[in-house]
Design an enzyme around this catalytic site. Sequence first.
Site, PDB file in Angstrom:
ATOM      1  CB  CYS A  69     -60.433  43.118 -16.899  1.00  0.00           C
ATOM      2  SG  CYS A  69     -61.844  43.908 -17.800  1.00  0.00           S
ATOM      3  CB  CYS A 123     -62.824  47.368 -26.865  1.00  0.00           C
ATOM      4  SG  CYS A 123     -62.899  48.013 -25.089  1.00  0.00           S
TER       5      CYS A 123
END
Length: 428
Positions: free
Chosen positions: A159, A353
């Site tokens: 991540c 995103c």
Amino acid sequence: MQKIAVLGAGLGGTIMAYELRDRLGKEVEIHLINKGSTYSFVPSNPWVAVGWRGREEIEVDLRPACAKRSITLHPQGALRLQPSENRIDMADGTSLDYDYLVIATGPELAFDEIDGFGPEGHTQSVCHIEHALAAKQAFDRLVANPGPVVIGAVQGASCFGPAYEFAFILDKALRDAKVRDRVPMTFVTSEPYIGHLGLDGVGDTKGLLESALRSKHIKWVTNARVKKFDADKVTAEEMNDDGKVKTTHEIASAYTMMLPAFRGVAAIRDIEGLTNPRGFILADRHQQNPTFPNIFSVGVCVAIPPLGKTAVPVGVPKTGFMIESMVTATAHNIAALINGEKPDAQGTWNAVCLADFGDGGIAFVAQPQLPPRNVNWSSQGKWVHAAKIGFEKYFLYKVKLGKSEPFYEKLALQALGIDKLKSVTFDT
């Protein structure tokens, strides 16, 4: 009456419970298991860490929404899953049986894999609200006594977006405090290049992020394998592409925030046929476990192999929209099983995103998330910061309301040409 348990009430698990109720109606029992009764919006933690948000602004009490949707909330949490017996042993000594289970636990943070790592060691974190609140106290000390900063993600991390976000948010907060000129910043990452993101880049994320780091006077080290964290420095080996050590860096640091590698949580780890060696849930294209076909999984806990070989281990991220597509597919497939049919729905695994930089940001869309892609797009601008704030407010409202997908969200996604499901196919 069929009983469905959802293990974990984070982004995936909460919406999973809501979507199961929407699809299956009141003809099934739905049980949501979590440690505590509060939903916390993790993407806002970088803002919490510099004082731009408080706990109360990013948390929702799940009890009213669950009561309204006839979802039984179990806030005591799970101790151990017994998949061969269709049972979950709970932390308070009770147990819960189920007909179908959706695992949405998220990860355990593997701070213990590096000496001095984590909030109990010498580094800060934005992975949990408690970590972010502690990081805010460390930020206040940094402002009072400026010194060098190291931000990034260690080997095995998957991540990377929040690391970039926090580097730029911290830069903005330090500029606001008029001390940025006394805080040298270094971005240290296991990625083979800036903007890889565990996805081999999306659009021109390499160029955009390198330019952004350079414009903010943030140095960087890629292919980094961290050896040790001390109170005043980070020791990291920079690797060549052949996996050999190129050079060893000792980077002075008065404030360090690096994202850890993930592994499966203890309640589901080391179960033969259910998890891989790292503790992530094995799942087929329908989110269904091959060994225990009444168990599905969504979110960060799902096992996804890395895209390819890199000098330093780099995982694949599971973005919010990708997780929601897993949720929609899983709800469809459980409904199919209950109706005596075979699972046939697959999540799109599209990545959408918004990476906030405090006063700007970068957005990217990867359709699908894993290359080769039909859409491979990235862009930057001040609009991303505004969009991230809007999404935060909207998603918290959705959780509080008890809705998985309000009508206006569905219309917006259709307008963008983004679908949560692939075309449904039927097994012959």
